[in-house]
Design a protein around this motif. Sequence first.
Motif, short mmCIF file in Angstrom:
data_model
loop_
_atom_site.label_atom_id
_atom_site.label_comp_id
_atom_site.label_asym_id
_atom_site.label_seq_id
_atom_site.Cartn_x
_atom_site.Cartn_y
_atom_site.Cartn_z
N ASP A 127 -3.06 26.46 31.77
CA ASP A 127 -3.47 25.60 30.65
C ASP A 127 -2.94 24.18 30.82
N ALA A 128 -1.73 24.05 31.34
CA ALA A 128 -1.15 22.72 31.52
C ALA A 128 -1.90 21.93 32.58
N TRP A 129 -2.30 22.59 33.67
CA TRP A 129 -2.96 21.88 34.76
C TRP A 129 -4.45 21.68 34.53
N GLN A 130 -5.04 22.45 33.62
CA GLN A 130 -6.45 22.25 33.29
C GLN A 130 -6.62 21.34 32.08
N ASP A 131 -5.53 20.83 31.55
CA ASP A 131 -5.60 19.89 30.44
C ASP A 131 -6.21 18.57 30.93
N ASN A 132 -7.35 18.18 30.36
CA ASN A 132 -8.10 16.99 30.80
C ASN A 132 -8.50 17.07 32.27
N CYS A 133 -8.56 18.27 32.82
CA CYS A 133 -8.93 18.45 34.22
C CYS A 133 -9.59 19.82 34.38
N PRO A 141 -11.54 18.63 42.31
CA PRO A 141 -10.10 18.85 42.11
C PRO A 141 -9.25 17.58 42.23
N GLN A 142 -9.91 16.39 42.30
CA GLN A 142 -9.12 15.16 42.46
C GLN A 142 -8.15 14.97 41.30
N CYS A 143 -8.59 15.32 40.08
CA CYS A 143 -7.70 15.13 38.93
C CYS A 143 -6.46 16.00 39.04
N ALA A 144 -6.61 17.21 39.57
CA ALA A 144 -5.44 18.09 39.75
C ALA A 144 -4.53 17.55 40.84
N GLU A 145 -5.12 17.01 41.90
CA GLU A 145 -4.31 16.45 42.98
C GLU A 145 -3.53 15.23 42.50
N TYR A 146 -4.21 14.37 41.73
CA TYR A 146 -3.51 13.20 41.19
C TYR A 146 -2.41 13.61 40.22
N ALA A 147 -2.69 14.65 39.42
CA ALA A 147 -1.69 15.11 38.46
C ALA A 147 -0.42 15.57 39.16
N ALA A 148 -0.56 16.16 40.33
CA ALA A 148 0.61 16.59 41.10
C ALA A 148 1.45 15.38 41.51
N THR A 149 0.78 14.34 41.99
CA THR A 149 1.50 13.13 42.40
C THR A 149 2.15 12.45 41.20
N TYR A 150 1.44 12.41 40.08
CA TYR A 150 2.01 11.79 38.88
C TYR A 150 3.28 12.50 38.43
N ARG A 151 3.31 13.80 38.56
CA ARG A 151 4.50 14.56 38.14
C ARG A 151 5.72 14.18 38.99
N VAL A 152 5.53 14.11 40.29
CA VAL A 152 6.65 13.73 41.16
C VAL A 152 7.09 12.30 40.88
N ILE A 188 13.95 18.36 37.40
CA ILE A 188 13.00 17.61 36.58
C ILE A 188 11.58 17.84 37.07
N VAL A 189 11.40 17.81 38.38
CA VAL A 189 10.06 18.07 38.94
C VAL A 189 9.59 19.47 38.56
N THR A 190 10.48 20.45 38.62
CA THR A 190 10.12 21.82 38.27
C THR A 190 9.72 21.93 36.80
N LEU A 191 10.44 21.26 35.93
CA LEU A 191 10.09 21.29 34.50
C LEU A 191 8.72 20.65 34.25
N PHE A 192 8.41 19.61 35.00
CA PHE A 192 7.13 18.92 34.80
C PHE A 192 5.94 19.77 35.25
N ARG A 198 -1.94 15.60 30.12
CA ARG A 198 -2.06 14.41 29.28
C ARG A 198 -0.76 13.61 29.23
N VAL A 199 0.35 14.23 29.59
CA VAL A 199 1.62 13.49 29.64
C VAL A 199 1.62 12.51 30.80
N PHE A 200 0.85 12.80 31.84
CA PHE A 200 0.92 12.02 33.08
C PHE A 200 -0.34 11.20 33.37
N ASP A 201 -1.49 11.56 32.80
CA ASP A 201 -2.73 10.87 33.15
C ASP A 201 -2.89 9.59 32.33
N ASP A 202 -4.14 9.16 32.14
CA ASP A 202 -4.40 7.91 31.42
C ASP A 202 -3.92 7.92 29.98
#
Length: 318
Positions: A127-133, A141-152, A188-192, A198-202
Amino acid sequence: KAVLLLLRGPSAMVNEDDFKVAVTIVFALLILCLLFYAVRALCLIGSIGCCIADVCKCCTRCFCKCFKQDKEGGAVATGGAAAGALDPLHRAGNWGALMLMICAIFMSIIWQFYIGEHMDEWKLVRDAWQDNCDPDDGDYPQCAEYAATYRVSFATVIFFLGMACVCAFEPRLHDEGWDIKFFAWLGIVTLFIFAPNRVFDDHGYVWPARIGAFAFLILQQIILVDFAYTVNEKLTEMGMREGEDGLTPPLLLLLGISVACYSLAFAGIVCLFHYYTGCTNSDAFISITFIMIVIFTIAQLFSDPALGHNILVSSVVA
């Protein structure tokens, strides 16, 4: 009861209640054995973590010893240490931060290109990774890939902001405890991983990150321009000092550095056009970058030498 009879056999004379007690004891012993081995496994994981922490700590200390700068030809003694002794914490914070940034870069690359699109297969974070994606969207899957980078990236920003606040009150902590700091950043990365996109995207982190990246690029350009002017002055002075006609070795070195920088810049632009075409915004920014490089290079070549023009600055900025 059928299982009990099968285990006991047709001719067994053992009381059924006693047999149940015996089976319960056996199962209890098995559970205790499993718990024991689980604890041993946790201890093994902890030992591995301690070994990794010791390796990180030793690496930072080795780096700071190798790159320790002496003042006036003598070693700097700190904390009452004798002259000539190496302080194991000297510049450990700089090298620890550098190593953490390298780890963050590699984690971002691996997570984006190899793991990001598969994160929604894990039910716990789906649910967290499919939020807005959503997988049905065109950006997947670009949005999921970007979300991974945003988290780090966000985890790294929080870590260094926390470090800045702590070191403002206790500067020595900048050099200490980088083994613990590394695992704190990893935590911190693990918690994210469990935080929604939506915490990390636009809707969240991305826009402050873009503004901060723009400010950093401006600051970086100022630093690079100052550095290029300094190098140009040093090499030009060395070349003129030799009193030879034509291109002296320092001037040849200066020309070689400029050519190398321009070559890297144009190779990068070609790669950008090859791998990032198809988007109007990307094509526009890449084209503007190429045009501005050409314009500023021509302006440097035809400007008044008395104004301090040099080709190295343009090549470094390019």
